[in-house]
Scaffold this motif. Sequence first.
Motif, PDB file in Angstrom:
ATOM      1  N   ARG A 150      10.170   1.936  -8.926  1.00 27.76           N
ATOM      2  CA  ARG A 150       9.389   2.662  -7.931  1.00 27.76           C
ATOM      3  C   ARG A 150       7.928   2.709  -8.367  1.00 27.76           C
ATOM      4  N   PHE A 151       7.057   2.899  -7.377  1.00 23.15           N
ATOM      5  CA  PHE A 151       5.608   2.896  -7.612  1.00 23.15           C
ATOM      6  C   PHE A 151       5.013   4.174  -7.053  1.00 23.15           C
ATOM      7  N   SER A 152       4.220   4.870  -7.869  1.00 21.49           N
ATOM      8  CA  SER A 152       3.528   6.086  -7.440  1.00 21.49           C
ATOM      9  C   SER A 152       2.096   6.018  -7.960  1.00 21.49           C
ATOM     10  N   PRO A 153       1.153   5.626  -7.107  1.00 21.02           N
ATOM     11  CA  PRO A 153      -0.222   5.384  -7.574  1.00 21.02           C
ATOM     12  C   PRO A 153      -1.011   6.662  -7.819  1.00 21.02           C
ATOM     13  N   ASP A 154      -1.890   6.597  -8.804  1.00 19.71           N
ATOM     14  CA  ASP A 154      -2.773   7.712  -9.136  1.00 19.71           C
ATOM     15  C   ASP A 154      -4.197   7.494  -8.646  1.00 19.71           C
ATOM     16  N   VAL A 155      -4.568   6.234  -8.419  1.00 15.36           N
ATOM     17  CA  VAL A 155      -5.953   5.919  -8.061  1.00 15.36           C
ATOM     18  C   VAL A 155      -5.977   4.934  -6.891  1.00 15.36           C
ATOM     19  N   GLU A 156      -7.124   4.894  -6.187  1.00 14.15           N
ATOM     20  CA  GLU A 156      -7.298   3.984  -5.054  1.00 14.15           C
ATOM     21  C   GLU A 156      -7.728   2.610  -5.552  1.00 14.15           C
ATOM     22  N   GLU A 157      -6.773   1.856  -6.031  1.00  6.98           N
ATOM     23  CA  GLU A 157      -7.045   0.496  -6.485  1.00  6.98           C
ATOM     24  C   GLU A 157      -5.720  -0.214  -6.715  1.00  6.98           C
TER      25      GLU A 157
ATOM     26  N   THR B 265       9.467  -0.056 -18.101  1.00  7.62           N
ATOM     27  CA  THR B 265       8.254  -0.540 -17.445  1.00  7.62           C
ATOM     28  C   THR B 265       7.115  -0.437 -18.440  1.00  7.62           C
ATOM     29  N   THR B 266       6.236  -1.438 -18.431  1.00  9.03           N
ATOM     30  CA  THR B 266       5.145  -1.497 -19.398  1.00  9.03           C
ATOM     31  C   THR B 266       3.817  -1.734 -18.693  1.00  9.03           C
ATOM     32  N   ASN B 267       2.736  -1.469 -19.393  1.00 14.82           N
ATOM     33  CA  ASN B 267       1.350  -1.748 -18.981  1.00 14.82           C
ATOM     34  C   ASN B 267       0.813  -0.805 -17.910  1.00 14.82           C
ATOM     35  N   SER B 268       1.651   0.041 -17.319  1.00 14.70           N
ATOM     36  CA  SER B 268       1.171   0.997 -16.330  1.00 14.70           C
ATOM     37  C   SER B 268       2.173   2.128 -16.180  1.00 14.70           C
ATOM     38  N   ARG B 269       1.682   3.364 -16.207  1.00 15.73           N
ATOM     39  CA  ARG B 269       2.562   4.519 -16.034  1.00 15.73           C
ATOM     40  C   ARG B 269       2.876   4.778 -14.563  1.00 15.73           C
ATOM     41  N   GLU B 270       2.255   4.025 -13.657  1.00 16.00           N
ATOM     42  CA  GLU B 270       2.469   4.229 -12.221  1.00 16.00           C
ATOM     43  C   GLU B 270       3.767   3.599 -11.724  1.00 16.00           C
ATOM     44  N   PHE B 271       4.407   2.792 -12.566  1.00 17.39           N
ATOM     45  CA  PHE B 271       5.690   2.200 -12.222  1.00 17.39           C
ATOM     46  C   PHE B 271       6.780   2.827 -13.073  1.00 17.39           C
ATOM     47  N   THR B 272       7.908   3.151 -12.455  1.00 16.41           N
ATOM     48  CA  THR B 272       9.030   3.730 -13.190  1.00 16.41           C
ATOM     49  C   THR B 272      10.299   2.958 -12.831  1.00 16.41           C
TER      50      THR B 272
ATOM     51  N   LYS C 189       0.834  -1.204   0.000  1.00 19.90           N
ATOM     52  CA  LYS C 189       0.000   0.000   0.000  1.00 19.90           C
ATOM     53  C   LYS C 189       0.875   1.263   0.000  1.00 19.90           C
ATOM     54  N   ILE C 190       0.577   2.152  -0.947  1.00 21.22           N
ATOM     55  CA  ILE C 190       1.290   3.426  -1.063  1.00 21.22           C
ATOM     56  C   ILE C 190       0.264   4.546  -1.185  1.00 21.22           C
ATOM     57  N   GLY C 191       0.507   5.657  -0.471  1.00 21.59           N
ATOM     58  CA  GLY C 191      -0.401   6.799  -0.547  1.00 21.59           C
ATOM     59  C   GLY C 191      -0.477   7.384  -1.942  1.00 21.59           C
ATOM     60  N   LEU C 192      -1.653   7.879  -2.294  1.00 17.70           N
ATOM     61  CA  LEU C 192      -1.859   8.441  -3.631  1.00 17.70           C
ATOM     62  C   LEU C 192      -0.857   9.558  -3.921  1.00 17.70           C
TER      63      LEU C 192
ATOM     64  N   ALA D  19       3.349  -5.066  -8.882  1.00 18.26           N
ATOM     65  CA  ALA D  19       2.016  -4.838  -8.325  1.00 18.26           C
ATOM     66  C   ALA D  19       2.114  -3.851  -7.177  1.00 18.26           C
ATOM     67  N   GLY D  20       1.030  -3.149  -6.935  1.00 22.63           N
ATOM     68  CA  GLY D  20       0.951  -2.213  -5.824  1.00 22.63           C
ATOM     69  C   GLY D  20      -0.468  -1.707  -5.689  1.00 22.63           C
ATOM     70  N   THR D  21      -0.790  -1.121  -4.529  1.00 24.64           N
ATOM     71  CA  THR D  21      -2.146  -0.637  -4.265  1.00 24.64           C
ATOM     72  C   THR D  21      -2.097   0.802  -3.792  1.00 24.64           C
ATOM     73  N   GLY D  22      -2.865   1.660  -4.439  1.00 25.79           N
ATOM     74  CA  GLY D  22      -2.972   3.048  -4.030  1.00 25.79           C
ATOM     75  C   GLY D  22      -4.043   3.227  -2.963  1.00 25.79           C
ATOM     76  N   VAL D  23      -3.732   3.981  -1.902  1.00 22.84           N
ATOM     77  CA  VAL D  23      -4.690   4.241  -0.829  1.00 22.84           C
ATOM     78  C   VAL D  23      -4.649   5.725  -0.477  1.00 22.84           C
TER      79      VAL D  23
END
Length: 255
Positions: A101-108, A74-81, A45-48, A128-132
């Motif tokens: 690194r992971f930086s989430p944009d949405v709560e999912e 990184t592919t399939n998601s811009r939230e991973f760099t 879990k990572i903060g938005l 994988a990662g989860t935005g909260v």
Amino acid sequence: MVRPLALTLLLGLSLSAAGQSGVPTSHKAPSLSLCAAPPAVDFGKIGLHLMSAPAFVTITNCGSMTVVIDKVSTTNSREFTDIDACPLVLPPGAACTVGVRFSPDVEESSHGDLLISAEKDKVTVNLAGTGVASTTTLSTTHVVFLPQLLGTQSKTGTVMIRNGSTEHGLRMDSVRIEGEFILAPALVPCAVPGEIGASATCNLAVSFAPRTLGSLDGRLIVNDSDPASPHVIGLHGTGKGIEMSPTQLIWDRTR
């Protein structure tokens, strides 16, 4: 005279024998050279809109030929760099590391891939990662220390924890450290267990105290009442020793 049925059977047997002893009808695919460890990374879990601590993947040339790496991405998601640290040419048995690194944009939950490709080979690491939603922020999620002599202690690196809530306190449950690093006294230290008041901050100070030569990694892990808990801060340093030359001294007793 050979009957048609017998001729058909003979022809079938001849083709079968040719397939066994003649030129093979298919070619075996070459074995892969690139190996990745771990094969998957879950950031939890990572903060938005906050940046996670980097996770490191070791890429090894497991084959017998030199591999020329074409691309790390990184592919399939811009939230991973990715933080590309691999050289262009990787000899047999050599290894390098790639940070992600992971930086989430949405709560999912989010999923992506780290792709390392060469001319005739590629390896994929699942991400994988989860935005909260979170009101807690850290001044940094990665502390890098200068090279440090074995058996000594570095200057401190400080991580400031901010409670962004204007109404509620942040309960601090525990803090632990992994690797050859130690917690040090800090200005405005965090009380653990304790609480950070609304809109308040506190500090955690860390020193690098290597006992091993070479590149060393660790983690500072903070458990609190925030939805994004535990908060993870990556730690990195390099332990160095004293080099002596020559390694042998000969005393001349005749003088």
